[in-house]
Design a protein around this motif. Structure first.
Motif, mmCIF file in Angstrom:
data_model
loop_
_atom_site.group_PDB
_atom_site.id
_atom_site.type_symbol
_atom_site.label_atom_id
_atom_site.label_comp_id
_atom_site.label_asym_id
_atom_site.label_seq_id
_atom_site.Cartn_x
_atom_site.Cartn_y
_atom_site.Cartn_z
ATOM 1 N N GLU A 39 0.828 -1.207 0.000
ATOM 2 C CA GLU A 39 0.000 0.000 0.000
ATOM 3 C C GLU A 39 0.863 1.258 0.000
ATOM 4 N N GLU A 42 2.054 1.672 -3.495
ATOM 5 C CA GLU A 42 0.992 2.171 -4.373
ATOM 6 C C GLU A 42 0.822 3.684 -4.245
ATOM 7 N N LYS A 43 0.928 4.200 -3.025
ATOM 8 C CA LYS A 43 0.816 5.647 -2.816
ATOM 9 C C LYS A 43 1.995 6.379 -3.461
ATOM 10 N N ASP A 45 3.762 5.327 -5.958
ATOM 11 C CA ASP A 45 3.607 5.191 -7.403
ATOM 12 C C ASP A 45 2.543 6.154 -7.930
ATOM 13 N N ALA A 46 1.472 6.326 -7.195
ATOM 14 C CA ALA A 46 0.414 7.269 -7.598
ATOM 15 C C ALA A 46 0.962 8.693 -7.622
ATOM 16 N N ARG A 47 1.778 9.033 -6.642
ATOM 17 C CA ARG A 47 2.393 10.366 -6.600
ATOM 18 C C ARG A 47 3.330 10.565 -7.784
ATOM 19 N N ASN A 49 3.106 9.091 -10.668
ATOM 20 C CA ASN A 49 2.265 9.220 -11.860
ATOM 21 C C ASN A 49 1.655 10.612 -11.973
ATOM 22 N N ASP A 50 1.275 11.200 -10.849
ATOM 23 C CA ASP A 50 0.731 12.552 -10.851
ATOM 24 C C ASP A 50 1.781 13.559 -11.323
ATOM 25 N N THR A 107 11.095 4.848 -6.250
ATOM 26 C CA THR A 107 10.011 5.653 -6.823
ATOM 27 C C THR A 107 9.985 7.050 -6.215
ATOM 28 N N THR A 111 10.429 10.502 -8.234
ATOM 29 C CA THR A 111 9.431 11.562 -8.100
ATOM 30 C C THR A 111 10.121 12.894 -7.823
#
Length: 130
Positions: A39, A42-43, A45-47, A49-50, A107, A111
């Motif tokens: 989890e 995933e957070k 990775d979402a950041r 991607n944003d 990641t 970022t």
């Protein structure tokens, strides 16, 4: 020797994950820790991607093409590097957690790299290297 390698990998990755706001180490089972670390990844990775989407929207078509190419290569590198870094625990129940921690840290670094580019003018060679 394998135990030493495992301990080194475990120590490095647990130390690297210390920056995470969520602490998965207090959970009762390895499965719960694996899920928790997944989890967190995933957070992260979402950041990523944003930030990636915002950067892609800002740059030229040629820049976007290079960004897509670079990110694809980086994803391959990240996954292969984490596979190598966690080789000492491969086959163990801790392996999934260790891979997730490695991918999370790599990641987060990527970022940060892309975030620096958000404030740059395209073509400014000195901007993203701070």
């Amino acid at each position: 020797m394998r135990r030493i390698k495992t301990a080194i990998v475990l120590g490095l990755l647990l130390g690297a994950s210390g920056a995470s706001a969520k602490d998965c180490s207090a959970l009762a089972t390895q499965t719960d820790m694996n899920i928790c670390e997944g989890e967190i990844f995933e957070k992260a990775d979402a950041r990523l991607n944003d930030v990636y989407r915002r950067l892609a929207a800002k740059i030229s078509a040629k820049g976007k093409s290079k960004l897509v190419e670079a990110e694809r290569a980086w994803l391959t590198y990240r996954d292969l590097q984490c596979d190598f870094d966690t080789l000492g625990v491969e086959g163990g129940s801790i392996h999934g957690m260790m891979v997730a921690q490695c991918r999370t840290e790599m990641t987060k670094e990527q970022t940060k790299r892309l975030e620096r580019q958000l404030t740059c003018q395209e073509g400014d060679m000195s901007c993203g290297n701070q």
